[in-house]
Design a protein around this motif. Sequence first.
Motif, PDB file in Angstrom:
ATOM      1  N   GLY A  23       1.798  -0.285  10.597  1.00  0.00           N
ATOM      2  CA  GLY A  23       2.778  -1.300  10.798  1.00  0.00           C
ATOM      3  C   GLY A  23       2.460  -2.455  11.708  1.00  0.00           C
ATOM      4  N   ARG A  26      -0.562  -4.614  10.559  1.00  0.00           N
ATOM      5  CA  ARG A  26       0.036  -5.385   9.388  1.00  0.00           C
ATOM      6  C   ARG A  26       0.824  -6.681   9.884  1.00  0.00           C
ATOM      7  N   ASP A  39       1.891   2.670  16.506  1.00  0.00           N
ATOM      8  CA  ASP A  39       1.002   3.948  15.945  1.00  0.00           C
ATOM      9  C   ASP A  39      -0.448   3.628  16.425  1.00  0.00           C
ATOM     10  N   ARG A 109      -4.980   8.359   3.880  1.00  0.00           N
ATOM     11  CA  ARG A 109      -4.173   9.095   3.482  1.00  0.00           C
ATOM     12  C   ARG A 109      -2.797   8.247   3.405  1.00  0.00           C
ATOM     13  N   ARG A 110      -2.721   7.190   3.776  1.00  0.00           N
ATOM     14  CA  ARG A 110      -1.609   6.442   4.084  1.00  0.00           C
ATOM     15  C   ARG A 110      -1.117   5.781   2.521  1.00  0.00           C
ATOM     16  N   ASP A 111      -0.028   5.018   2.611  1.00  0.00           N
ATOM     17  CA  ASP A 111       0.863   4.834   1.430  1.00  0.00           C
ATOM     18  C   ASP A 111       0.085   3.481   0.685  1.00  0.00           C
ATOM     19  N   ASN A 115      -0.469  -1.121   4.904  1.00  0.00           N
ATOM     20  CA  ASN A 115      -0.547  -0.186   5.967  1.00  0.00           C
ATOM     21  C   ASN A 115      -1.646   0.738   6.425  1.00  0.00           C
ATOM     22  N   ASP A 154       3.292  11.593  -3.599  1.00  0.00           N
ATOM     23  CA  ASP A 154       4.415  11.705  -2.680  1.00  0.00           C
ATOM     24  C   ASP A 154       5.176  10.535  -3.393  1.00  0.00           C
ATOM     25  N   ARG A 157       7.327   7.466  -1.986  1.00  0.00           N
ATOM     26  CA  ARG A 157       6.381   6.231  -1.558  1.00  0.00           C
ATOM     27  C   ARG A 157       7.101   5.118  -2.645  1.00  0.00           C
ATOM     28  N   ARG A 160       9.449   3.776  -0.343  1.00  0.00           N
ATOM     29  CA  ARG A 160       9.013   2.944   0.576  1.00  0.00           C
ATOM     30  C   ARG A 160       8.365   1.704   0.082  1.00  0.00           C
ATOM     31  N   ARG A 163      10.938  -0.865   0.139  1.00  0.00           N
ATOM     32  CA  ARG A 163      11.348  -1.328   1.466  1.00  0.00           C
ATOM     33  C   ARG A 163      10.361  -2.354   1.872  1.00  0.00           C
ATOM     34  N   TYR A 164       9.074  -2.012   1.852  1.00  0.00           N
ATOM     35  CA  TYR A 164       8.170  -2.957   2.407  1.00  0.00           C
ATOM     36  C   TYR A 164       8.322  -4.286   1.317  1.00  0.00           C
ATOM     37  N   ARG A 167      11.559  -6.203   2.466  1.00  0.00           N
ATOM     38  CA  ARG A 167      11.316  -6.705   3.963  1.00  0.00           C
ATOM     39  C   ARG A 167      10.464  -7.821   3.973  1.00  0.00           C
ATOM     40  N   LYS A 203      15.740   5.431   6.369  1.00  0.00           N
ATOM     41  CA  LYS A 203      14.934   4.095   6.916  1.00  0.00           C
ATOM     42  C   LYS A 203      15.243   2.801   6.172  1.00  0.00           C
TER      43      LYS A 203
HETATM   44  P1  ATP Z   1       6.282   0.022   9.691  1.00  0.00           P
HETATM   45  O1  ATP Z   1       5.447   0.344   8.780  1.00  0.00           O
HETATM   46  O2  ATP Z   1       6.703  -1.270   9.766  1.00  0.00           O
HETATM   47  O3  ATP Z   1       5.813   1.047  11.104  1.00  0.00           O
HETATM   48  P2  ATP Z   1       8.127   2.069   9.703  1.00  0.00           P
HETATM   49  O4  ATP Z   1       8.474   2.362  10.951  1.00  0.00           O
HETATM   50  O5  ATP Z   1       9.471   2.119   8.900  1.00  0.00           O
HETATM   51  O6  ATP Z   1       7.468   0.808   9.165  1.00  0.00           O
HETATM   52  P3  ATP Z   1       6.976   4.426   9.028  1.00  0.00           P
HETATM   53  O7  ATP Z   1       7.779   5.046   7.910  1.00  0.00           O
HETATM   54  O8  ATP Z   1       7.293   5.009  10.247  1.00  0.00           O
HETATM   55  O9  ATP Z   1       7.096   2.951   9.091  1.00  0.00           O
HETATM   56  O10 ATP Z   1       5.491   4.755   8.757  1.00  0.00           O
HETATM   57  C1  ATP Z   1       4.531   4.494   9.868  1.00  0.00           C
HETATM   58  C2  ATP Z   1       3.246   4.419   8.939  1.00  0.00           C
HETATM   59  O11 ATP Z   1       2.973   5.714   8.646  1.00  0.00           O
HETATM   60  C3  ATP Z   1       3.269   3.612   7.703  1.00  0.00           C
HETATM   61  O12 ATP Z   1       2.768   2.283   8.116  1.00  0.00           O
HETATM   62  C4  ATP Z   1       2.317   4.293   6.778  1.00  0.00           C
HETATM   63  O13 ATP Z   1       0.891   4.154   7.023  1.00  0.00           O
HETATM   64  C5  ATP Z   1       2.302   5.778   7.156  1.00  0.00           C
HETATM   65  N1  ATP Z   1       3.228   6.530   6.332  1.00  0.00           N
HETATM   66  C6  ATP Z   1       4.599   6.881   6.717  1.00  0.00           C
HETATM   67  N2  ATP Z   1       5.141   7.611   5.355  1.00  0.00           N
HETATM   68  C7  ATP Z   1       4.048   7.667   4.671  1.00  0.00           C
HETATM   69  C8  ATP Z   1       3.905   8.374   3.345  1.00  0.00           C
HETATM   70  N3  ATP Z   1       4.917   9.075   2.894  1.00  0.00           N
HETATM   71  N4  ATP Z   1       2.995   8.341   2.532  1.00  0.00           N
HETATM   72  C9  ATP Z   1       1.607   7.631   3.267  1.00  0.00           C
HETATM   73  N5  ATP Z   1       1.803   7.094   4.373  1.00  0.00           N
HETATM   74  C10 ATP Z   1       2.929   7.052   5.010  1.00  0.00           C
END
Ligand code: ATP
Length: 418
Positions: A23, A26, A39, A109-111, A115, A154, A157, A160, A163-164, A167, A203
């Motif tokens: 985040g 980004r 992070d 591994r991220r979403d 991100n 997952d 997502r 998620r 949400r993005y 937002r 969230k």
């Molecule tokens: P931001 O993206 O603004 O930090 P946030 O704090 O609500 O929003 P989190 O849900 O805490 O985001 O997630 C932080 C990071 O962890 C994300 O940017 C993503 O890269 C990773 N992440 C979190 N959950 C997942 C998931 N289910 N699958 C893959 N990646 C994830």
Amino acid sequence: MAVFNSLRRRASREGLAVYLVGGPVRDAVLDFPVANDLDFVLIGDAPALAADLAEELGGEVTVHTRFGTATVQIEGGRVDIVTARKEVYPFPGSLPQVSAGTLEDDLARRDFSINSMALPLSGDSPEVIDPHGGLQDLERRSVTTLHPGSFTDDPTRMLRAVRYEQRLGFQIGETALSEMKQTLAGGHAGAVSGDRWRQEFQKIFVEDRAAEMLLRAIELGALAAVHPALTDGQGLTKLAGETGLAPSDYLAALVVSLSAADGDGISRRLNLPADWARVVRDTMALKESESEISGPSVMTSKVCSVLDGLDPDAIAASARISQDPLVAERLHRYLDEWRLVSPDLNGDDLLSMGVPPGSKIGEVLRELNSAKLDGLVGNEDEERALVHQIISRGSWSPGDGGLLNGGTDGRPREPGNT
Ligand code: ATP
């Protein structure tokens, strides 16, 4: 900045391979204010680095040994440091199997691509590491997955993604939308635990555009995949455009039009804690008895008898969601004024006036309170007159010729100020 500077110093001096990820990268690229939650990914021992950082800056460390991650709370901000890892999903909706990995593994591994960028903390003019086209997707304003199986691995997502999208004012890309459809058609959402879904709802509930996010998730069918009754956006539509609402407002809006059985089903599906399950139950209970407190002339005491014992959060949420302005006003007045009303006389006063001890005291106090709410008594003298009348009536049941049906002089009074 203190965290950032400290880690930069360590990266340069000690050669630590540490990267800002997710985040904050980004948001920095978008020129948005970067949140106080940072992070970092480290190729190395994240808990040890977190402990050093906390010692230097005076913070508190929490270590999650199983995942090699650590959180440092510093001055109202939060820093997450993770040891770079690789994740494999053994089956759809399962928790991933985690092993140590490279920075590339950790980004993979991220979403979503937006991100999955990293900023190295070493070097004089570091450049964003962007293996998945995140910069381009930021420019296109697109929420894009990293691979076709992402939502199936997952399904949370899907929430998620909305949400993005909502937002940031982006769009979920066409490819991601069709991947989502496949995940939904495959029924994979059912494999995800209630706790994990609930965390994603939580969230959403703290976001400014939570109503829009939930409406979009309904439109895409993602909420129906969590529980089949979650298809109605009427309550949420009422909240769209509003900010500063409580999580309970969104929860109530989600369930307000459902049957009690579906409400219970959702509480169970999401494994809601007791206070949230109560919001669900009481929102529906209130909806069920809304007709009793609508219409032009309803006694204030009647409104209170319907609302007493219901969760104030559910009442506040119902006031925001209700389609009936008169009901909404009564709910607000109940919360702000009526529930705080009590008679001027107390139990001791009643005893000294000759009301027998025991349950009669409570009955008379309740009758006094109703009379006060309905404007039938306006001061202590009038309350005393009413008590004398109740005593001379010789009947202690408020329903039996009680003052709720007539005034102190036995004649019906004007309705209370509702
Ligand atoms: P931001 O993206 O603004 O930090 P946030 O704090 O609500 O929003 P989190 O849900 O805490 O985001 O997630 C932080 C990071 O962890 C994300 O940017 C993503 O890269 C990773 N992440 C979190 N959950 C997942 C998931 N289910 N699958 C893959 N990646 C994830």
